[in-house]
Design a protein around this motif. Structure first.
Motif, PDB file in Angstrom:
ATOM      1  N   THR A  19       0.828  -1.201   0.000  1.00  0.00           N
ATOM      2  CA  THR A  19       0.000   0.000   0.000  1.00  0.00           C
ATOM      3  C   THR A  19       0.866   1.255   0.000  1.00  0.00           C
ATOM      4  O   THR A  19       0.623   2.191  -0.761  1.00  0.00           O
ATOM      5  N   SER A  20       1.874   1.275   0.849  1.00  0.00           N
ATOM      6  CA  SER A  20       2.747   2.446   0.953  1.00  0.00           C
ATOM      7  C   SER A  20       3.507   2.701  -0.341  1.00  0.00           C
ATOM      8  O   SER A  20       3.597   3.846  -0.804  1.00  0.00           O
ATOM      9  N   ILE A  21       4.051   1.643  -0.916  1.00  0.00           N
ATOM     10  CA  ILE A  21       4.831   1.797  -2.142  1.00  0.00           C
ATOM     11  C   ILE A  21       3.923   2.223  -3.302  1.00  0.00           C
ATOM     12  O   ILE A  21       4.226   3.178  -4.031  1.00  0.00           O
ATOM     13  N   PHE A  22       2.796   1.523  -3.476  1.00  0.00           N
ATOM     14  CA  PHE A  22       1.869   1.871  -4.558  1.00  0.00           C
ATOM     15  C   PHE A  22       1.339   3.294  -4.383  1.00  0.00           C
ATOM     16  O   PHE A  22       1.207   4.043  -5.353  1.00  0.00           O
ATOM     17  N   ALA A  23       1.026   3.673  -3.147  1.00  0.00           N
ATOM     18  CA  ALA A  23       0.477   5.003  -2.886  1.00  0.00           C
ATOM     19  C   ALA A  23       1.488   6.092  -3.223  1.00  0.00           C
ATOM     20  O   ALA A  23       1.128   7.104  -3.838  1.00  0.00           O
ATOM     21  N   LYS A  24       2.730   5.906  -2.833  1.00  0.00           N
ATOM     22  CA  LYS A  24       3.754   6.925  -3.096  1.00  0.00           C
ATOM     23  C   LYS A  24       3.890   7.173  -4.592  1.00  0.00           C
ATOM     24  O   LYS A  24       3.979   8.322  -5.030  1.00  0.00           O
ATOM     25  N   VAL A  25       3.867   6.114  -5.386  1.00  0.00           N
ATOM     26  CA  VAL A  25       3.949   6.265  -6.839  1.00  0.00           C
ATOM     27  C   VAL A  25       2.656   6.886  -7.377  1.00  0.00           C
ATOM     28  O   VAL A  25       2.693   7.788  -8.224  1.00  0.00           O
TER      29      VAL A  25
END
Length: 137
Positions: free
Chosen positions: A16-22
């Motif tokens: 979630t964190s990685i996808f959200a940042k992108v």
């Protein structure tokens, strides 16, 4: 079985964190949170209907409704703050601070739910807090 689901929760939270940042690179963080919320809403209700869990709606007590609504409000505010922090900060700093929720949860569970707070719990809580500080400084 709870342990497997807890591990999966951690893996999905990391994704979630990685996808959200992108995903929020050029999107207002509040709009991004609203989009994410719609996706979660559709997914959750889809699972509810696929498993026939919707039949339990009529048996939910007023107290449960109140606390589920409060939990939803807290979740929404958490997500709005989290996405704004992700948009303006580094994932490697935002996520450890966000995970201080573990520390806050343990303290609040002791105060409001009267759960035990042992020496082991206290040491773990202090280590999580110290680890967070080390990661963000």
């Amino acid at each position: 079985m709870w342990f497997l689901f807890a591990i999966l929760s951690a893996v999905f939270a990391a994704l979630t964190s990685i996808f959200a940042k992108v995903g929020i690179r050029d999107v207002n963080s509040n709009l991004a949170t609203a989009i994410r919320t719609v996706v979660v809403l559709v997914l959750a209700w889809g699972i509810v209907f696929m498993t026939n869990a919707h039949k339990g709606l009529s048996s939910i007590t007023a107290k449960s409704w109140i606390f589920l609504i409060l939990s939803g409000l807290a979740t929404g505010l958490s997500w709005l703050c989290y996405y704004h922090a992700l948009q303006t900060g580094d994932v490697s700093k935002v996520v450890p601070i966000d995970k201080l929720s573990v520390v806050f949860t343990l303290i609040l569970a002791f105060i409001f739910l009267h759960e035990s707070f042992t020496v082991k719990s206290a040491i773990g809580t202090l280590l999580i807090a110290a680890g967070t500080l080390v990661m963000v400084l």
